[in-house]
Every structure is written in C-alpha cells, then in structure tokens.
Motif scaffolding. Sequence first.
Motif, PDB file in Angstrom:
ATOM      1  N   GLY A 138       0.792  -1.226   0.000  1.00 57.48           N
ATOM      2  CA  GLY A 138       0.000   0.000   0.000  1.00 57.48           C
ATOM      3  C   GLY A 138       0.825   1.276   0.000  1.00 57.48           C
ATOM      4  N   VAL A 139       1.711   1.405   0.988  1.00 60.62           N
ATOM      5  CA  VAL A 139       2.463   2.649   1.106  1.00 60.62           C
ATOM      6  C   VAL A 139       3.437   2.813  -0.066  1.00 60.62           C
ATOM      7  CG1 VAL A 139       3.932   4.028   2.618  1.00 60.62           C
ATOM      8  CG2 VAL A 139       2.133   2.629   3.594  1.00 60.62           C
ATOM      9  N   ASP A 140       3.871   1.695  -0.667  1.00 59.14           N
ATOM     10  CA  ASP A 140       4.721   1.817  -1.864  1.00 59.14           C
ATOM     11  C   ASP A 140       3.966   2.532  -2.979  1.00 59.14           C
ATOM     12  OD1 ASP A 140       6.623   0.425  -0.508  1.00 59.14           O
ATOM     13  OD2 ASP A 140       6.067  -1.517  -1.348  1.00 59.14           O
ATOM     14  N   TYR A 141       2.695   2.193  -3.111  1.00 54.95           N
ATOM     15  CA  TYR A 141       1.881   2.883  -4.114  1.00 54.95           C
ATOM     16  C   TYR A 141       1.797   4.369  -3.812  1.00 54.95           C
ATOM     17  CZ  TYR A 141       0.259  -1.246  -6.605  1.00 54.95           C
ATOM     18  OH  TYR A 141       0.193  -2.358  -7.391  1.00 54.95           O
ATOM     19  N   TYR A 142       1.633   4.678  -2.541  1.00 56.96           N
ATOM     20  CA  TYR A 142       1.579   6.091  -2.127  1.00 56.96           C
ATOM     21  C   TYR A 142       2.866   6.804  -2.527  1.00 56.96           C
ATOM     22  CZ  TYR A 142       1.714   9.961   1.335  1.00 56.96           C
ATOM     23  OH  TYR A 142       1.822  11.175   1.960  1.00 56.96           O
ATOM     24  N   VAL A 143       3.990   6.188  -2.173  1.00 56.91           N
ATOM     25  CA  VAL A 143       5.280   6.835  -2.397  1.00 56.91           C
ATOM     26  C   VAL A 143       5.532   7.067  -3.876  1.00 56.91           C
ATOM     27  CG1 VAL A 143       7.746   6.410  -2.236  1.00 56.91           C
ATOM     28  CG2 VAL A 143       6.303   5.971  -0.281  1.00 56.91           C
ATOM     29  N   ILE A 144       5.283   6.039  -4.674  1.00 57.44           N
ATOM     30  CA  ILE A 144       5.631   6.153  -6.090  1.00 57.44           C
ATOM     31  C   ILE A 144       4.555   6.896  -6.876  1.00 57.44           C
ATOM     32  CG2 ILE A 144       6.089   4.804  -8.159  1.00 57.44           C
ATOM     33  CD1 ILE A 144       7.598   2.875  -6.288  1.00 57.44           C
ATOM     34  N   GLY A 145       3.300   6.632  -6.546  1.00 55.41           N
ATOM     35  CA  GLY A 145       2.221   7.350  -7.232  1.00 55.41           C
ATOM     36  C   GLY A 145       2.348   8.855  -7.016  1.00 55.41           C
ATOM     37  N   LEU A 146       2.565   9.250  -5.770  1.00 58.66           N
ATOM     38  CA  LEU A 146       2.677  10.681  -5.487  1.00 58.66           C
ATOM     39  C   LEU A 146       3.915  11.275  -6.126  1.00 58.66           C
ATOM     40  CD1 LEU A 146       1.597  11.565  -1.875  1.00 58.66           C
ATOM     41  CD2 LEU A 146       0.394  11.785  -4.029  1.00 58.66           C
ATOM     42  N   GLN A 147       4.971  10.495  -6.157  1.00 62.91           N
ATOM     43  CA  GLN A 147       6.197  11.008  -6.765  1.00 62.91           C
ATOM     44  C   GLN A 147       5.939  11.372  -8.228  1.00 62.91           C
ATOM     45  OE1 GLN A 147       9.002  12.643  -6.319  1.00 62.91           O
ATOM     46  NE2 GLN A 147       9.979  11.013  -5.161  1.00 62.91           N
ATOM     47  N   ALA A 199       9.356  15.778  -3.009  1.00 62.28           N
ATOM     48  CA  ALA A 199      10.057  14.792  -3.829  1.00 62.28           C
ATOM     49  C   ALA A 199      11.189  14.163  -3.034  1.00 62.28           C
ATOM     50  CB  ALA A 199      10.581  15.455  -5.100  1.00 62.28           C
ATOM     51  N   VAL A 200      11.947  14.989  -2.321  1.00 61.46           N
ATOM     52  CA  VAL A 200      13.067  14.474  -1.536  1.00 61.46           C
ATOM     53  C   VAL A 200      12.556  13.531  -0.444  1.00 61.46           C
ATOM     54  CG1 VAL A 200      14.842  15.125   0.129  1.00 61.46           C
ATOM     55  CG2 VAL A 200      14.576  16.412  -1.994  1.00 61.46           C
ATOM     56  N   GLY A 201      11.516  13.965   0.253  1.00 61.04           N
ATOM     57  CA  GLY A 201      10.964  13.124   1.311  1.00 61.04           C
ATOM     58  C   GLY A 201      10.496  11.790   0.758  1.00 61.04           C
ATOM     59  N   LEU A 202       9.804  11.829  -0.361  1.00 59.89           N
ATOM     60  CA  LEU A 202       9.283  10.582  -0.924  1.00 59.89           C
ATOM     61  C   LEU A 202      10.417   9.672  -1.386  1.00 59.89           C
ATOM     62  CD1 LEU A 202       6.174  11.847  -2.939  1.00 59.89           C
ATOM     63  CD2 LEU A 202       6.179  10.516  -0.833  1.00 59.89           C
ATOM     64  N   VAL A 203      11.473  10.273  -1.941  1.00 52.07           N
ATOM     65  CA  VAL A 203      12.607   9.434  -2.351  1.00 52.07           C
ATOM     66  C   VAL A 203      13.205   8.755  -1.120  1.00 52.07           C
ATOM     67  CG1 VAL A 203      14.974   9.493  -3.193  1.00 52.07           C
ATOM     68  CG2 VAL A 203      13.180  10.662  -4.458  1.00 52.07           C
ATOM     69  N   ALA A 204      13.370   9.522  -0.036  1.00 53.17           N
ATOM     70  CA  ALA A 204      13.948   8.941   1.174  1.00 53.17           C
ATOM     71  C   ALA A 204      13.075   7.803   1.690  1.00 53.17           C
ATOM     72  CB  ALA A 204      14.116  10.021   2.246  1.00 53.17           C
ATOM     73  N   LEU A 205      11.765   8.047   1.715  1.00 56.96           N
ATOM     74  CA  LEU A 205      10.865   7.000   2.208  1.00 56.96           C
ATOM     75  C   LEU A 205      10.883   5.798   1.264  1.00 56.96           C
ATOM     76  CD1 LEU A 205       8.857   6.161   4.344  1.00 56.96           C
ATOM     77  CD2 LEU A 205       7.064   7.366   3.122  1.00 56.96           C
ATOM     78  N   MET A 206      10.991   6.082  -0.037  1.00 56.90           N
ATOM     79  CA  MET A 206      11.049   4.986  -0.997  1.00 56.90           C
ATOM     80  C   MET A 206      12.301   4.139  -0.752  1.00 56.90           C
ATOM     81  SD  MET A 206      11.085   5.215  -5.117  1.00 56.90           S
ATOM     82  CE  MET A 206      12.789   5.225  -5.596  1.00 56.90           C
ATOM     83  N   PHE A 207      13.418   4.806  -0.494  1.00 56.99           N
ATOM     84  CA  PHE A 207      14.645   4.042  -0.226  1.00 56.99           C
ATOM     85  C   PHE A 207      14.491   3.218   1.044  1.00 56.99           C
ATOM     86  CE2 PHE A 207      18.270   4.940  -3.057  1.00 56.99           C
ATOM     87  CZ  PHE A 207      17.586   5.696  -3.985  1.00 56.99           C
ATOM     88  N   ASP A 208      13.859   3.792   2.065  1.00 55.74           N
ATOM     89  CA  ASP A 208      13.607   3.026   3.284  1.00 55.74           C
ATOM     90  C   ASP A 208      12.772   1.792   2.981  1.00 55.74           C
ATOM     91  OD1 ASP A 208      14.978   4.727   4.869  1.00 55.74           O
ATOM     92  OD2 ASP A 208      13.350   5.088   6.292  1.00 55.74           O
TER      93      ASP A 208
END
Lengths: 602, 346
Positions: A138-147, A199-208
Amino acid sequence: MDWLTTVDHKKIGILYLIAGGFFFLIGGLEAILIRIQLWRPLNDFVSASTFNELLTMHGTTMIFLAAMPLLFALMNAVVPLQIGARDVAFPFLNSLGFWTFFFGGVLLNVSWFAGGAPDAGWTSYVPLASPLYSEGKGVDYYVIGLQIAGIGTLIGGINFLATIINMRAPGMSFMRMPMFTWTVFITSALILFAFPALAVGLVALMFDRLFEANFFNVNNGGNTVLWEHIFWIFGHPEVYILILPAFGVISEVISTFSRKRLFGYSSMVFATVLIGFLGFMVWAHHMFTVGLGPVANALFSIATMLIAVPTGIKIFNWLFTMWGGSIRFTTANMFAVGFVPTFVMGGVTGVMLASAPADYQYHDTYFVVAHFHYVIVGGLILGIFAGLFYWWPKMFGRMLNETLGKICFWLFFTGFHLTFFVQHFLGLMGMPRRIYTYLDGLGFNNMNLISTVGAILMGLGTIAFLINIVITSMKPKNAAYDPWEDGRTLEWTIPSPAPEYNFAQTPLVRGYDAFWKEKMEGKNAMTPAEPLGPIHMPSPSILPFIMSIGLFIAGFGLMYHQHIITIAGLVITFGCMFTRSVKDDHGFHIEPDELHDKGVKA
Amino acid sequence: MMNRWHILKRLTPLLAGMVLLLSACGRADLSALRPQGPVAEEQFGLMKLSITIMAFVVIVVFVIALYVIIRYRRRPGDKSIPVQVEGNHKLEIIWTVIPIVLLVILGVPTIKSVFGLAEDYSKDPNAIQVKVTAHQYWWEFEYPKEGVKTAQEMIIPNDAVISIEAKTADVLHSFWIPSLAGKIDTNPGGNVNKMYFKAPKEGVYLGKCAELCGPSHALMDFKVKSVDRASYDRWIAAQKAPVALPADKQLAETLTTNCLSCHAIGDGTGWAPNLTGIGSRGTVAGMLVNTDDAKYENEGTVQENLERWLKDPNEVKPGNKMGKIELSDEEIKSISKYLADLKIEY
Ligand code: HEM
Ligand SMILES: [Cu+2]
C-alpha cells in the motif's frame, strides 16, 4: 487521439477538469463511505483496516488528485487568456505535466486492486508507514504514485511561472494583472519551492521501503521527526498553493458580478505575496505536540497568527468590493459570496489552533477535521465551483443551467455546514480524528449522525452539478463573447470558446481591468498591438503521453523489484526525451485568411 | 459612535452565553470544555479567550456581508454603473491594525502559557513520576520510584503534580486526557517527551490515543483514576504484594504456558500488559467497560469482558499483537474467573 496529443492549453485545461473531476468523485465516494461507517457508534459497515485505507486515499486523492488538478484546469483555461497570450510558455511541458499527474493518480488507485491501498494517513507518518509496520505494498503505491504525480505538478508550476513572467501582452505590467493571474503566479512560485521538498521526502521513504535504507529507522540511527518536518515543509505551503488561486477566483467573480473594480487591488497583491511568504514559515504548527520545546512552539504560534492579518485584508477588500456595487446573484456569485463567511469561519479556527497550548487539546481531533474542511471545502471547493460556473462558457461555449446551479449550491452549501460545523464540538468533546469507530455513551452519537446526513446532502449537490453538465452539453454552443455582460478582463474579449490561437491579434493593454477600460470608453473590443499576420502554433505530440506511461511502468517495476521492467519503463521515458531533443519541430502557422473565430471544439 | 458601542453591549451577553453553552458540552470526564484540573483549565482559558475574539470577528464579517448582500443587490433592469473605487487607505489601515491588536491580545497569554506548561517536574521529589509507554494498542504506566508497572489504568494521588515521561515501543501515538491536560506525542527512539498535570478532584478520567497508529487506533483508550493519598499508597503496596496462582494445578499450568509467557502477574515480567489487580480495573483492554448494568455493546461484567477478549482478541481490537490463543471454552471460563477475582483493595 486528438486529446492524447494536444498541446493546446485550453484542451489540457479540459483534460485536467475531466481527470480532476473523476478523482473528486472517487474521493467523494470514499468520504461518504467514511461517513456511513461513522453514522452510529460501534458500526461495522467497513473493517478497521479498510477504514484506514479509505481515510488515507480520501485525503490523498482530494488534495493531490482532485483539488490540485481542478485548479490546474482553471489555470490552463484562463491564465493565458487573461494575460493576452497565445499559449503557455512551454506547451509540450504543459501536456507532459498533465499526463504525469494522470498516470501518477492512476497508479495510486491501482493499489485498491493490487491487494491493499495505503493506510498510514495522507501524511504517512513513519514508523507507521515504514516497512516494519506497513508490510503490504500500500504505502509503496503512495510513495511512487505521489512522486510521479508530483513531478507533473512541479512541471505545471514552472510552466505558469514562465508564462506569466514572459508572455504578458504589451502594456500588461505586473500591477495591471488580473487578480486570478496574480494568485496563480504566487501559487506557482510556492509549487517551485515546496514540491522539491516532497520529492526528496518521498525518495527517502522509498529508499527506506524498497532498499532498506535507514533515513527514518530509529533502530539504525534514523529519525522519525525528520519525516514530519519534511512532510510539513512541503505540506503547509501546499494548503496555500491550494487556497491562493481560489482567492483569485473569488476576486474575479465578486468584482464582475458587483459591476465594480476590486477594492484595494494593490493591498490584495501585497496580501497574496505576504501569505505566500508566511506560508513557508509556519510548518511546525502541525507539530506542536511533537515536543519541539517551548521556544519553537512560541515562535511558530506567533508566526502562524500573523497570517490572519493579510487574510483579513483580503476578506474586507471583498466585502468592500461589494459595498456600493450592483450585485447580481448568478450561481457563480452565490458560490463566491457563500465563500466569504465560510472561509472566515475556517480562518478563525486556524487562529485558535495557532495558540499552541490550546492546540495541545485540539490537535488530531475532529476540531482539526472541521477546521481544514472549512478552509479546503468551504474555501477551495466553493471557489472552484464559482470558477467553473463563471468560466464554463469560455471553456465550452455554453452556459451552465442556472436553476440546477442554484439547487447544486444550496444542497452543497447546507450539506457542508451540516457536516462540518458540529465536528468542531465533537473534537472539543474528546473525539480524536482518524478513528474508525467510537464507543457508545460518550455523547458523540447525534452529532456524528448529523454529520453523515450533511455529507449525503453534499453528495446530492454534486450529482446536481453532474446533471447540469450533461444537460448543458446537449445544448448548442451559443455563448456570447462576454456572456455575463460585465466582464472586465481580456478573456471576455475573444469568442466563447476561445479559438485555437486565442487572440487573432495580441491586444494592447492600457490599464487595470483592460476590457472594462475599453468598454467605458465606448469601445467593445481591444485595440490590437500588432498587425494581422500568420500565427505560429506548436505541433501536437504523443511523446508526453508515452513518457508518462514509461514512468508508470517503471513505478511498477520498482515496487515489485522487477528491475528489468523498471529499466524498460525508464528507457521508454528517456527514449522519448531523446527523440524530442534531436527531432526538429518548428510547429506550424495559421495564415491570416484561415482565421475563423470559431473556437476549439470541446 | 454611540451606536457602535450599543452593538458591542448587545454582543457581550451573546458571547458570554456562548461560552456558557460551550462549558456545558460533553462528559465531564472526557470533554476539553469541562476541565477538571489546572492544566486543562489553563488551556480552556485560552480557548475561551480565542473563541470570544474569533466569534467577534465572525459576527462583524457576517453583519457586513448580510448588509451588503441585501442593500446592494441589483434591481431588475438596473443598468447603472457603480462608482469604481480603487480603495481607501484609511479603511485598509484600520483592518490591518485591528487584527494585529486582537492577535496581541491572544499572543501574549499564549506565550506565557507555552512556557508555563513546559515546566519540567521530572526532578521534583514531591511529584509523582510516571513513565508512559504506548504500544499498539495499549498503554503501560511505570512508577520507577515505587517500582510498580501497570497497564490501561493509571492510578494517581489527587494531591500531587503528576510528571509524565512519554515514549513509544513501536509507532507514533499520542497521550491525551482531555479533561485533565492536552496531548503529547510519544516518539520512537531516544526522544522522550515530558508533561505534567494535576487531578485535584477524585474520579476516573478517560484518556485516548490521538495519533493514527494502525487499525485499532480508535480503541486505544485508557483511564486515569485520581484517588486520595492514602488509597494511592495502599494501591502501590497492593501492586507489589505477591499474587497466588490458581490453586487448581491444571489451571495454573494452562495459565503459565499460555498467558504468562507474555504477561506478568504480581512480580513477574513480560512485554504485554501487566495483569496484577485486573479484576478491579474499570475496563478490559482499555475499552470493554466493566459494569454489572451493561447498556452498550462494549459493556459487560468483568468476567464477560474477559471471556469475550480471550475468545478472540482480534475481534475486539483488530490487528492487536495478542492473537488468538487456542483454549477450550472451559479453560476460557476458568481463566476469566481467576482474573476477574484478582482484585486489590485500595
Ligand atoms: C463530500 C465532502 C467531504 C466529506 C464528507 C469529507 C469527510 C472527511 C472525513 C470524515 C474525514 C476523516 C476525518 C478523520 O477521521 O480524521 C476526512 C479527512 C480528510 N479530508 Fe475530507 N471530506 C470531504 C471533502 C474533502 C475535500 C474536498 C478535501 C480536499 C480537497 C478533503 C480533504 C481531507 C483530508 C486532507 C483529510 C485528512 C485525511 C487524513 O486524516 O489522513 N476532504 N474527510
Ligand atoms: Cu495509538
């Protein structure tokens, strides 16, 4: 096919309207489901985890996929016309911005069918949103969709900055720009500074999440409060990004239908700039209970309260625009007039929230839910409705039905206050937000029931609007140039809907409210600033569409760790970029003898 | 000018009435509008001040808006063109200055209160120190000086400052007792938040988690029970007294293997909620209310609530970490009975 390749800002505006409207309906449906679940205590209409998904997707969808695009719809439809431009600065980018937003939004919503939508709230606070506590995709979709959607917004914002700076007609100085254009200008500047933070926040969360990085993992030296700062450094300006254009719409509509110039134009401009600036200074007022210490809390309290000053200036300027005017209550104006007191109510609760010690009580309760819906729905959505009714003839060449419009207004307006007014009290009486149910006997029952009834009324209001659109679209396109007869700005000097090239001849602007000035001098058209000649037009292109599909595919690859797919997606995107760079395309010209004031087909 | 003061005079009772109405809103043990201790009272004071100021602003705007809408509506056939005023510096200055004045009136007590409420009592020997740890979806209260750990229900004396250190064992939660004090987040990592409050009136106050923390966030309730000093001392002593396992060998065995691997009773240790004295708590799991006169779905006798919980904890609190335990109905009954009888006198 025409619609997939168009680079015409007016058509892109319509695309934004359709896509944003569609997501608004989805977000609204989610809201109604949320309210049905809460209509009585200990209800089991949806499960706890489904509720959290609905809640998260409702917030995310409304903010990123409905409100933003609907504003972009108005911006695209109106801004180039208001400044006397033939197009936006970068038509190709404009189309790219739309398609990335669209595919980002689709990606987010695919999560419903892929085994679970994001469920950590639209703020996705870690650690709840970290891989440790949110195991599904779920949250992966959030991170990448929003990005992906965020890239689209950023592109759009930059485009409007460039357009407004560079493409104004001769004579249109900054201090002659219509108020809506001004607010779009400031909003675009805010987008330019705020979205990179997201964008930076989402990239960081995506890497996590995808590669086991440790930005937000406290066990390995990460920091969860960091996410809150990054999110709100973006998130607070975001709400001003949303509300400023609505301010612009209200200024235009109220002034037109009062048959009066905007009161205190220069203080309006000043207030807009100041709000934009302060919007960046106050993010930590979302974090009073995080434990930042009394010094930070005191500073952010005061900074937040200060925003009330420029906002107050605006409110009184609107009231005094109407004062002494000759007010006509079209549907557009009813939404605009309804906006003013409603928004004030949202604004004052904002000041209440700004008092940090009191916020220790309000924070994360229904009081906050009431507050932000008063500003977002009571402000932004009423503003968008006003703008749509107002500019509909210019976008589509047809006038929306006024009777249905008024029905829509009254249903939506009453429903809105019914839904959200009582929520202030729910919060103060101890109801936390984001709860999927509440126990019986706490005194929450009646108000929750009222709130649900209100939400259903709002739904009916929206249905009235949809019916209006359908009925209107079956009528002939016969709207006049200046259908409200009191038009003041340049968009009302050209046919409805606007022709492909907007202005056959670029107009010469001789003052504020350019068209009104000409009308007062007895003319009914603008003085042209150039002789009639061939008009240069950009060629349509399918590349933006394909580029966005590439990103969409790459997003899936990332999420499911299929690196071949990721690479394939990126190859598509970069391939398109390459093609675009090496292929010369000079566009085409419309010759003077082809000029026919017919307008775009919608 | 006279006229305006008249309006103000008429508004004042209206505003006062509104404040009164507000303070009658909600349950006394739950509503932030009915404060039961000095901290919540101070916060309520700020609320009243800001609500009054804001109601004043709203009323002014409403009155002007109504006046304008009625007075200046276009009559049919009216083709006249109103004067195109550009603005008015005097007016614009007035509506810049008045809000600033109002903000100063609100800002000064705000700042005072921010610093006042940030006072640190964690070294104060007279204060009761409580370490609050939030878990998905329950609360642990540790009294380090007294060497006592309990869960879901925090007992405090009514004559002392309660000094809280709040942290979390997993995700973000927020510790909130509306009628006693505002909330404070529980952050992961070394980041410990402090706050204090007092509860001079004896009674039970409802507390809630205020930060989305997973599916059962809605059900993460707890109670704060304020008692007199003597009762408090008795409670501490009783919490530390040894607790006998059931006399029935079979039952003691079931209990030890199935429950005590995570929970503690008496002086044992465990990561799950401490069960000492659970029979005298007001709730099971923080939200199944114990009462002999059940009115609502989430109420029942202690015994009934325990049975309901043991049958399927996830049915009561979705997604909680206890999970279903394989027990026969018989075993559930007898374990519940044993636990319901674990009462302490204080
Ligand atoms: C029919 C209209 C709407 C209704 C009935 C509605 C209702 C709700 C409800 C019940 C919640 C959940 C509150 C909670 O439990 O925390 C919520 C949250 C939210 N809504 Fe709306 N809403 C509506 C429209 C909108 C619109 C138009 C926007 C934005 C443009 C919006 C933005 C949000 C946001 C940002 C949240 C917070 C989500 C979160 O806590 O993660 N809503 N809404
Ligand atoms: Cu919690």
